[in-house]
Enzyme design. Structure first.
Site, PDB file in Angstrom:
ATOM      1  N   LYS A  19       0.830  -1.213   0.000  1.00 36.76           N
ATOM      2  CA  LYS A  19       0.000   0.000   0.000  1.00 36.76           C
ATOM      3  C   LYS A  19       0.863   1.262   0.000  1.00 36.76           C
ATOM      4  CE  LYS A  19      -1.844   1.510   3.981  1.00 36.76           C
ATOM      5  NZ  LYS A  19      -1.446   2.922   4.201  1.00 36.76           N
ATOM      6  N   ASN A  20       1.863   1.284   0.870  1.00 38.45           N
ATOM      7  CA  ASN A  20       2.647   2.510   1.016  1.00 38.45           C
ATOM      8  C   ASN A  20       3.638   2.732  -0.123  1.00 38.45           C
ATOM      9  OD1 ASN A  20       1.231   3.260   3.234  1.00 38.45           O
ATOM     10  ND2 ASN A  20       2.786   2.626   4.735  1.00 38.45           N
ATOM     11  N   ASP A  64      -4.457   7.906   9.733  1.00 42.44           N
ATOM     12  CA  ASP A  64      -4.961   7.074  10.817  1.00 42.44           C
ATOM     13  C   ASP A  64      -5.053   7.885  12.098  1.00 42.44           C
ATOM     14  OD1 ASP A  64      -5.208   4.363   9.683  1.00 42.44           O
ATOM     15  OD2 ASP A  64      -3.144   4.786   9.137  1.00 42.44           O
ATOM     16  N   ASP A 107       4.075   0.107  12.197  1.00 39.46           N
ATOM     17  CA  ASP A 107       2.891  -0.546  11.612  1.00 39.46           C
ATOM     18  C   ASP A 107       2.773  -2.020  12.027  1.00 39.46           C
ATOM     19  OD1 ASP A 107       2.460   1.863  10.414  1.00 39.46           O
ATOM     20  OD2 ASP A 107       2.794   1.190   8.359  1.00 39.46           O
TER      21      ASP A 107
HETATM   22  C1  UD1 Z   1       4.519   6.507   6.906  1.00 36.88           C
HETATM   23  C2  UD1 Z   1       3.547   5.406   6.585  1.00 36.88           C
HETATM   24  C3  UD1 Z   1       2.925   4.845   7.852  1.00 36.88           C
HETATM   25  C4  UD1 Z   1       4.010   4.465   8.838  1.00 36.88           C
HETATM   26  C5  UD1 Z   1       4.973   5.620   9.058  1.00 36.88           C
HETATM   27  C6  UD1 Z   1       6.147   5.257   9.936  1.00 36.88           C
HETATM   28  C7  UD1 Z   1       2.684   6.127   4.445  1.00 36.88           C
HETATM   29  C8  UD1 Z   1       1.501   6.634   3.708  1.00 36.88           C
HETATM   30  N1  UD1 Z   1       2.497   5.936   5.736  1.00 36.88           N
HETATM   31  O1  UD1 Z   1       3.758   7.557   7.498  1.00 36.88           O
HETATM   32  O2  UD1 Z   1       2.161   3.698   7.504  1.00 36.88           O
HETATM   33  O3  UD1 Z   1       3.382   4.148  10.073  1.00 36.88           O
HETATM   34  O4  UD1 Z   1       5.510   6.059   7.799  1.00 36.88           O
HETATM   35  O5  UD1 Z   1       6.857   4.199   9.375  1.00 36.88           O
HETATM   36  O6  UD1 Z   1       3.728   5.856   3.892  1.00 36.88           O
HETATM   37  N2  UD1 Z   1       6.778  14.014  11.526  1.00 36.88           N
HETATM   38  C9  UD1 Z   1       6.922  15.354  11.850  1.00 36.88           C
HETATM   39  N3  UD1 Z   1       6.866  16.278  10.838  1.00 36.88           N
HETATM   40  C10 UD1 Z   1       6.682  15.937   9.536  1.00 36.88           C
HETATM   41  C11 UD1 Z   1       6.540  14.565   9.221  1.00 36.88           C
HETATM   42  C12 UD1 Z   1       6.584  13.625  10.237  1.00 36.88           C
HETATM   43  O7  UD1 Z   1       7.089  15.699  13.006  1.00 36.88           O
HETATM   44  O8  UD1 Z   1       6.654  16.809   8.678  1.00 36.88           O
HETATM   45  C13 UD1 Z   1       6.855  13.000  12.602  1.00 36.88           C
HETATM   46  C14 UD1 Z   1       5.534  12.250  12.784  1.00 36.88           C
HETATM   47  O9  UD1 Z   1       4.638  12.940  13.623  1.00 36.88           O
HETATM   48  C15 UD1 Z   1       6.024  10.952  13.397  1.00 36.88           C
HETATM   49  C16 UD1 Z   1       7.374  10.734  12.700  1.00 36.88           C
HETATM   50  O10 UD1 Z   1       7.773  12.004  12.207  1.00 36.88           O
HETATM   51  O11 UD1 Z   1       6.244  11.091  14.781  1.00 36.88           O
HETATM   52  C17 UD1 Z   1       7.336   9.733  11.579  1.00 36.88           C
HETATM   53  O12 UD1 Z   1       6.393  10.094  10.638  1.00 36.88           O
HETATM   54  P1  UD1 Z   1       6.545   9.739   9.096  1.00 36.88           P
HETATM   55  O13 UD1 Z   1       7.702   8.813   8.865  1.00 36.88           O
HETATM   56  O14 UD1 Z   1       6.475  10.991   8.331  1.00 36.88           O
HETATM   57  O15 UD1 Z   1       5.236   8.900   8.875  1.00 36.88           O
HETATM   58  P2  UD1 Z   1       4.380   9.009   7.601  1.00 36.88           P
HETATM   59  O16 UD1 Z   1       5.302   9.215   6.443  1.00 36.88           O
HETATM   60  O17 UD1 Z   1       3.259   9.927   7.819  1.00 36.88           O
END
Ligand code: UD1
Length: 432
Positions: A22-23, A120, A308
């Site tokens: 999915k991702n 989520d 996840d």
């Molecule tokens: C992606 C995955 C999700 C998975 C996650 C961590 C997708 C669509 N989703 O989510 O399934 O659980 O990686 O492996 O690919 N953060 C910030 N600022 C930002 C971006 C992120 O503070 O601009 C923080 C988030 O709050 C979190 C951490 O960084 O604490 C990790 O987030 P991130 O790796 O960005 O997760 P997603 O990419 O949203």
């Protein structure tokens, strides 16, 4: 109401094919925005998130049609010369991955408007790293009425140092950089296999990328890209789901197409618990006796144990011999499903980002509610080691990430059914 109905199950046997990630699929769909023409993306499951992303693309101009099922599913995406770089709230708020259209839109159109994304329900998910990176690349942002609007003449290559190896921020910058003027360097990039998969698609389109899959990525911008013909990698989180099913119910199941090299750390933890996996030419052969040992687990960015996987790990530990501590290091507040497991008799306490799990021999069937994709799937699995019947409502969450989970678990011998509406992503809602 549509729900999963689960009875005591096991031992499991036979084989199941792991569908596309999915991702990876969602990012590859966004990447199609970078080049006009007809793209083909293979290994695309029929899940709600793909439907929502296709609707989002349609609002921007590209028309996507899904064909086939499971690992034979594929998307054809027709991308017009002109795109409409405004991502509407009602689609963006339903799916976290929608933020990854921002990079391609800025690269193609020089401006973009996107509402702050949903996802989520596990804590705030800010996008400051995405915006900070694009500012480095020359974009100016304004925020009003819940929308972020970005504008630039042409994206400029830049050195981007991510404060945390954010998966989607890495995807976003990677895509934008392919059409930027000059070289972009991403330091502390996310190393997930899905990032490398996206880079493979972009490279096949003519992008010049080095280091994807490592924490240092370099992208030399080009003037234009060609449409892609790309097959996505199998889903390691779906693989973990079926591994957990085998761990809980016991038995031996071949997970076709599963890739052990994408989940080494989890496989080590599972082996210590008593779930054994042997890679072979067809995928991964998983076996377990149904007797599990407790081990401590901490989630970390890749190559650590992914956040996840955690609902599956917690569910396994709920019926393992001994006491374990599970620590969440990626997202705050991702333990909501623990209340539901407790209603099934699990002995789990949470404190901040830690959970202490005292294993019990079996759980007890109860009506429970899915709060997100993976938590919902984990509750379905929990029902397999619970006495009596477990009913999992909120199945629309599960449909966001799994095609026919009940049917595929049934095919390996689990007592899992769907009651209410047919299991289909069509029309399924998610609270984003
Ligand atoms: C992606 C995955 C999700 C998975 C996650 C961590 C997708 C669509 N989703 O989510 O399934 O659980 O990686 O492996 O690919 N953060 C910030 N600022 C930002 C971006 C992120 O503070 O601009 C923080 C988030 O709050 C979190 C951490 O960084 O604490 C990790 O987030 P991130 O790796 O960005 O997760 P997603 O990419 O949203």
């Amino acid at each position: 109401m549509d729900r999963f109905v689960v009875g005591p199950s096991g031992p499991l046997s036979g084989s199941v094919t792991i569908n596309g990630a999915k991702n990876s699929v969602l990012k590859c769909m966004a990447a199609s925005l970078l080049a006009p023409g007809r793209h083909r993306i293979g290994n695309v499951p029929a899940i709600t998130d793909v439907t929502i992303m296709a609707d989002l693309l349609a609002a921007l101009g590209p028309v996507a049609s899904h064909h086939g099922k499971g690992s034979d599913g594929w998307l054809e995406i027709d991308v017009p010369d002109g795109i409409q770089p405004i991502a509407p709230y009602e689609l963006v708020e339903r799916i976290r991955a929608s933020i990854v259209v921002l990079g391609p839109l800025l690269a193609r159109a020089g401006h973009a408007v996107i509402s702050l994304p949903g996802g989520d329900d596990f804590g705030g998910r800010p996008i400051d790293m995405h915006l900070g990176a694009f500012e480095k690349m020359g974009v100016e942002f304004t925020t009003e009425h819940g929308n972020v609007a970005g504008r630039c003449d042409r994206l400029m290559g830049a050195k981007v140092v991510l404060e945390f190896p954010s998966h989607t921020a890495t995807d976003n910058v990677l895509m934008a950089a392919t059409l930027a003027k000059g070289t972009t360097v991403i330091e502390n990039a996310a190393r997930e296999p899905e990032v490398a998969d996206l880079a493979d698609m972009l490279t096949s389109m003519g992008a010049r990328i080095e280091g994807a899959g490592t924490s240092h990525i370099e992208v030399e911008g080009v003037d234009s890209l060609e449409p892609a013909d790309h097959r996505c990698i199998p889903d390691r989180v779906e693989t973990a789901t079926f591994l957990a099913a085998v761990g809980l119910a016991g038995g031996e199941v071949l997970l076709r197409d599963a890739r052990a090299e994408h989940m080494d750390m989890l496989l080590q933890k599972l082996a210590a618990m008593g779930v054994h996996c042997v890679p072979n030419a067809d995928g991964l052969l998983a076996s377990a006796t149904g007797h599990l040992e407790s081990v401590d687990v901490s989630t970390l960015p890749y190559p650590g144990v992914a956040t996840d996987y955690k609902p599956f790990v917690v569910t396994l530990l709920a019926v393992a011999d001994g006491v374990a501590v599970v620590s969440e290091n990626v997202f705050a507040g991702r333990f909501r499903y623990v209340d539901e497991l407790r209603r099934m008799g699990a002995r789990i306490t949470t404190e901040g980002h830690h959970a202490v799990i005292r294993g019990v021999p079996r759980l007890s069937g109860a009506p429970v509610k899915a709060t997100d994709i993976r938590a919902g799937a984990a509750l379905v699995l929990a029902g397999m080691v619970a006495d009596g019947t477990t009913e999992v409502s909120g199945s629309d969450h599960v449909d966001r990430g799994y095609e026919d989970l009940a049917g595929r678990l049934r095919a390996i011998g689990a007592d899992v059914d769907r009651s209410g509406a047919a299991e289909s992503p069509a029309g399924a809602a998610s609270d984003g």
